[in-house]
Enzyme design. Structure first.
Site, PDB file in Angstrom:
ATOM      1  CD  GLU A   1       0.085   1.025   3.175  1.00 60.96           C
ATOM      2  OE1 GLU A   1      -0.278   2.155   2.722  1.00 60.96           O
ATOM      3  OE2 GLU A   1       0.839   1.131   4.061  1.00 60.96           O
ATOM      4  CG  PHE A   2       2.555   2.819  -2.415  1.00 65.24           C
ATOM      5  CD1 PHE A   2       3.875   2.565  -2.157  1.00 65.24           C
ATOM      6  CD2 PHE A   2       1.978   1.918  -3.587  1.00 65.24           C
ATOM      7  CE1 PHE A   2       4.453   1.640  -2.821  1.00 65.24           C
ATOM      8  CE2 PHE A   2       2.709   0.901  -3.985  1.00 65.24           C
ATOM      9  CZ  PHE A   2       4.193   0.703  -3.662  1.00 65.24           C
TER      10      PHE A   2
ATOM     11  CE  LYS B   1       5.162   0.896   2.622  1.00 65.15           C
ATOM     12  NZ  LYS B   1       3.719   1.274   2.798  1.00 65.15           N
TER      13      LYS B   1
ATOM     14  CB  ALA C   1      14.004  22.199   3.989  1.00 63.34           C
TER      15      ALA C   1
ATOM     16  CB  CYS D   1       5.349   4.798   6.899  1.00 69.56           C
ATOM     17  SG  CYS D   1       3.686   4.637   7.427  1.00 69.56           S
TER      18      CYS D   1
HETATM   19  C1  UGA Z   1       3.988   7.653   3.855  1.00 68.92           C
HETATM   20  C2  UGA Z   1       4.270   7.646   2.303  1.00 68.92           C
HETATM   21  O1  UGA Z   1       4.183   8.662   1.868  1.00 68.92           O
HETATM   22  C3  UGA Z   1       2.961   6.601   1.746  1.00 68.92           C
HETATM   23  O2  UGA Z   1       3.146   6.654   0.275  1.00 68.92           O
HETATM   24  C4  UGA Z   1       3.183   5.291   2.372  1.00 68.92           C
HETATM   25  O3  UGA Z   1       2.057   4.539   2.064  1.00 68.92           O
HETATM   26  C5  UGA Z   1       3.082   5.413   3.880  1.00 68.92           C
HETATM   27  O4  UGA Z   1       4.152   6.389   4.578  1.00 68.92           O
HETATM   28  C6  UGA Z   1       3.121   3.921   4.461  1.00 68.92           C
HETATM   29  O5  UGA Z   1       4.107   3.433   4.432  1.00 68.92           O
HETATM   30  O6  UGA Z   1       2.078   3.418   5.108  1.00 68.92           O
HETATM   31  P1  UGA Z   1       2.793   8.964   5.688  1.00 68.92           P
HETATM   32  O7  UGA Z   1       3.682   8.496   6.790  1.00 68.92           O
HETATM   33  O8  UGA Z   1       1.363   9.063   5.821  1.00 68.92           O
HETATM   34  O9  UGA Z   1       3.138   8.162   4.247  1.00 68.92           O
HETATM   35  O10 UGA Z   1       3.343  10.540   5.301  1.00 68.92           O
HETATM   36  P2  UGA Z   1       4.298  11.449   4.379  1.00 68.92           P
HETATM   37  O11 UGA Z   1       3.006  12.481   3.754  1.00 68.92           O
HETATM   38  O12 UGA Z   1       4.697  10.647   3.535  1.00 68.92           O
HETATM   39  O13 UGA Z   1       4.904  12.405   5.283  1.00 68.92           O
HETATM   40  C7  UGA Z   1       6.035  11.578   5.993  1.00 68.92           C
HETATM   41  C8  UGA Z   1       6.787  12.675   6.749  1.00 68.92           C
HETATM   42  O14 UGA Z   1       7.700  13.323   6.053  1.00 68.92           O
HETATM   43  C9  UGA Z   1       5.941  13.698   7.393  1.00 68.92           C
HETATM   44  O15 UGA Z   1       6.576  13.822   8.672  1.00 68.92           O
HETATM   45  C10 UGA Z   1       6.257  15.274   6.913  1.00 68.92           C
HETATM   46  O16 UGA Z   1       6.178  16.137   7.546  1.00 68.92           O
HETATM   47  C11 UGA Z   1       7.764  14.899   6.168  1.00 68.92           C
HETATM   48  N1  UGA Z   1       7.907  15.599   4.969  1.00 68.92           N
HETATM   49  C12 UGA Z   1       7.443  15.247   3.857  1.00 68.92           C
HETATM   50  C13 UGA Z   1       8.915  16.635   4.959  1.00 68.92           C
HETATM   51  O17 UGA Z   1       9.455  16.870   5.968  1.00 68.92           O
HETATM   52  N2  UGA Z   1       9.027  17.168   3.691  1.00 68.92           N
HETATM   53  C14 UGA Z   1       8.364  16.843   2.596  1.00 68.92           C
HETATM   54  O18 UGA Z   1       8.631  17.650   1.440  1.00 68.92           O
HETATM   55  C15 UGA Z   1       7.553  15.855   2.932  1.00 68.92           C
END
Ligand code: UGA
Length: 448
Positions: free
Chosen positions: A161-162, A214, A263, A271
């Site tokens: 899943e993503f 994944k 950043a 995850c």
């Molecule tokens: C992530 C992946 O994006 C999903 O594709 C995956 O399915 C999921 O993990 C999982 O393995 O179940 P998620 O953990 O919900 O999803 O959150 P994201 O939106 O990916 O953000 C992760 C972290 O990265 C957050 O703390 C966010 O603040 C940080 N982030 C994200 C940044 O600091 N900078 C960015 O440019 C993007």
């Protein structure tokens, strides 16, 4: 088995992925049974209650219950026997050493195996598992418990899943790709037809490759975030470069693309940190030390210290200071605080013996209480949180914080010093009334 004959679907594990999978499939008209061993979750689900916040999911549950398309149970027997497809969505946490803990998935698979019979069904692993788990751990348990042959009497697939928290329903219903790992080509073909209506590219491969996709996916995204955080830290060494502009510039290169280049205070959630630790541990069991993955995690830890060092550079010492924290969840639009940057920052701050730490988050306060208990003060609003404080750390970029003006801080804080860990404020405008330090940007002539 034919596509038209697929009517009943069982989803084992009513966690985050399980609820989203169940209810999105029910919204497509399938009859879905959700199995979970926690009676309170099952009872809640049958009474339209979901134990976490995810936009759109409550309505899907209400509709599914009203149309008799979803039912939750603690019993495997009937759920497995009536089903055509069985999705496994139980959690695969990390153990204290960072290795994957397969306890829950082994228990679930044992129950599934016991209840399989000679009607052909497809078992689909959606849980994140390290490469080799489906064929070398799950398959033998299923065969032993059922006395049946995988790939002949039942199908076995791996469909990672993503879903992103906060947009999981949309991600499920409109995926950018679907990965189907399979043991037997017949099951892969059936699943391909099943997922065709979701209108995304479908890639069929073997079980181990699907499992690896994944981990590689999350590792790459986490690495992208750590990469831009490293560039951000370098940008602050010289005045006049905003990492935001650097990210924009490199994002225009189609080979890089603009996403996941924000950043900030660092990534969190259930995850990225978990999957990185598991992949590192998996590689090490095979005598390989993955340098890039380890650096990605180290850099992420380091972002918390960077924010504290920025604060110290301006205020001297944080001992006996009144500190405000705006934002606690690991990202906006969720109450999830697992591995959140706020936790790393607050833990480091507590060691510096401040006079008090006040914290505000629109939804994550109950989660924060479980982590910090009485060590910090929880506030009902940003106003209350900032009142009379010496310094503010902006940790999660909730929309409501974006509208705050410099005077909003100035009128409430004792000294309006802001460490903007998510780059939501315009430094030039804010510098007129406050002292603002921002990740990845030091304007010309900024005093520190
Ligand atoms: C992530 C992946 O994006 C999903 O594709 C995956 O399915 C999921 O993990 C999982 O393995 O179940 P998620 O953990 O919900 O999803 O959150 P994201 O939106 O990916 O953000 C992760 C972290 O990265 C957050 O703390 C966010 O603040 C940080 N982030 C994200 C940044 O600091 N900078 C960015 O440019 C993007």
């Amino acid at each position: 088995m034919e596509l038209e004959s697929i009517k009943h679907i069982t989803v084992v594990g009513l966690g985050y992925v399980g609820f989203v999978t169940s209810l999105c499939l029910a919204s497509r008209g399938y009859r879905v049974t959700g199995v979970d061993k926690i009676a309170a979750v099952v009872e809640g689900a049958n009474n339209a209650k979901i134990p976490f916040f995810e936009p759109g999911l409550d309505d899907l549950l209400k509709n599914a219950l009203a149309n008799n398309l979803f039912f939750a149970t603690t019993e495997y027997s009937e759920a497995i026997q009536t089903s055509d497809l069985i999705f496994i969505t139980v959690g695969t946490p990390t153990d204290p050493e960072g290795a994957i803990d397969l306890t829950y998935i082994k228990q679930a698979v044992q129950e599934i195996g016991t209840n399989l019979d000679d009607r052909f069904r497809i078992v689909i692993v959606k849980s994140t598992v390290v490469p080799g788990t489906t064929d070398s751990v799950i398959l033998p348990i299923l065969e032993k418990q059922s006395g049946l042959k995988a790939g002949v009497d039942f199908g076995l697939c791996m469909n990672p899943e993503f879903l992103k928290e906060g947009s999981a329903v949309n991600d499920f219903l409109h995926p950018d790709r679907t990965i189907i790992g399979s043991l037997d080509p017949f099951s892969a073909d059936i699943l391909e037809q099943f997922f065709k209506s979701f209108d995304s590219p479908i890639f069929k491969t073997n079980l181990r490759t699907a499992e690896m996709i994944k981990y590689a996916n999350n590792s790459f995204l986490a690495m992208k975030v750590s990469f831009i955080n490293e560039i951000a830290n370098i940008c602050r060494l010289i005045e006049g470069i905003d990492v935001k502009d650097v990210a924009y510039g490199i994002g225009l290169d189609y080979r890089i693309n603009p996403h996941f280049l924000r950043a900030g205070a660092g990534f969190g959630g259930s995850c990225f940190p978990k999957d990185l630790k598991e992949l590192i541990s998996f590689a090490k069991t095979r005598n390989y030390s993955p340098l890039m993955l380890e650096a990605t995690l180290q850099l992420n830890e380091f972002q918390a210290q960077i924010m504290i060092d920025m604060a110290i550079s301006i205020i001297g010492s944080l001992t006996q200071k009144k500190i405000a924290i705006l934002g606690l969840s690991f990202k906006p639009d969720t109450s999830d605080m697992r591995e959140a940057a706020s936790v790393r920052i607050i833990n480091k701050l507590l060691k510096l013996k401040p006079r008090q730490i006040t914290a505000y988050d629109p939804v994550a306060i109950p989660e924060a209480r479980k982590i910090f208990g009485e060590k910090i003060i929880y506030c009902n609003s940003a106003e209350e949180c900032l009142k009379n404080t010496d310094i503010c750390f902006l940790v999660t970029e909730w929309d409501e914080f974006k509208d705050f003006t410099p005077s909003f801080f100035k009128e409430r804080m004792k000294t309006p010093i802001i460490i903007d860990g998510r780059k939501i404020y315009d430094v030039e405008t804010f510098s007129e009334e406050t002292t603002i330090l921002q990740i990845g940007y030091k304007p010309l002539n900024q005093r520190e």
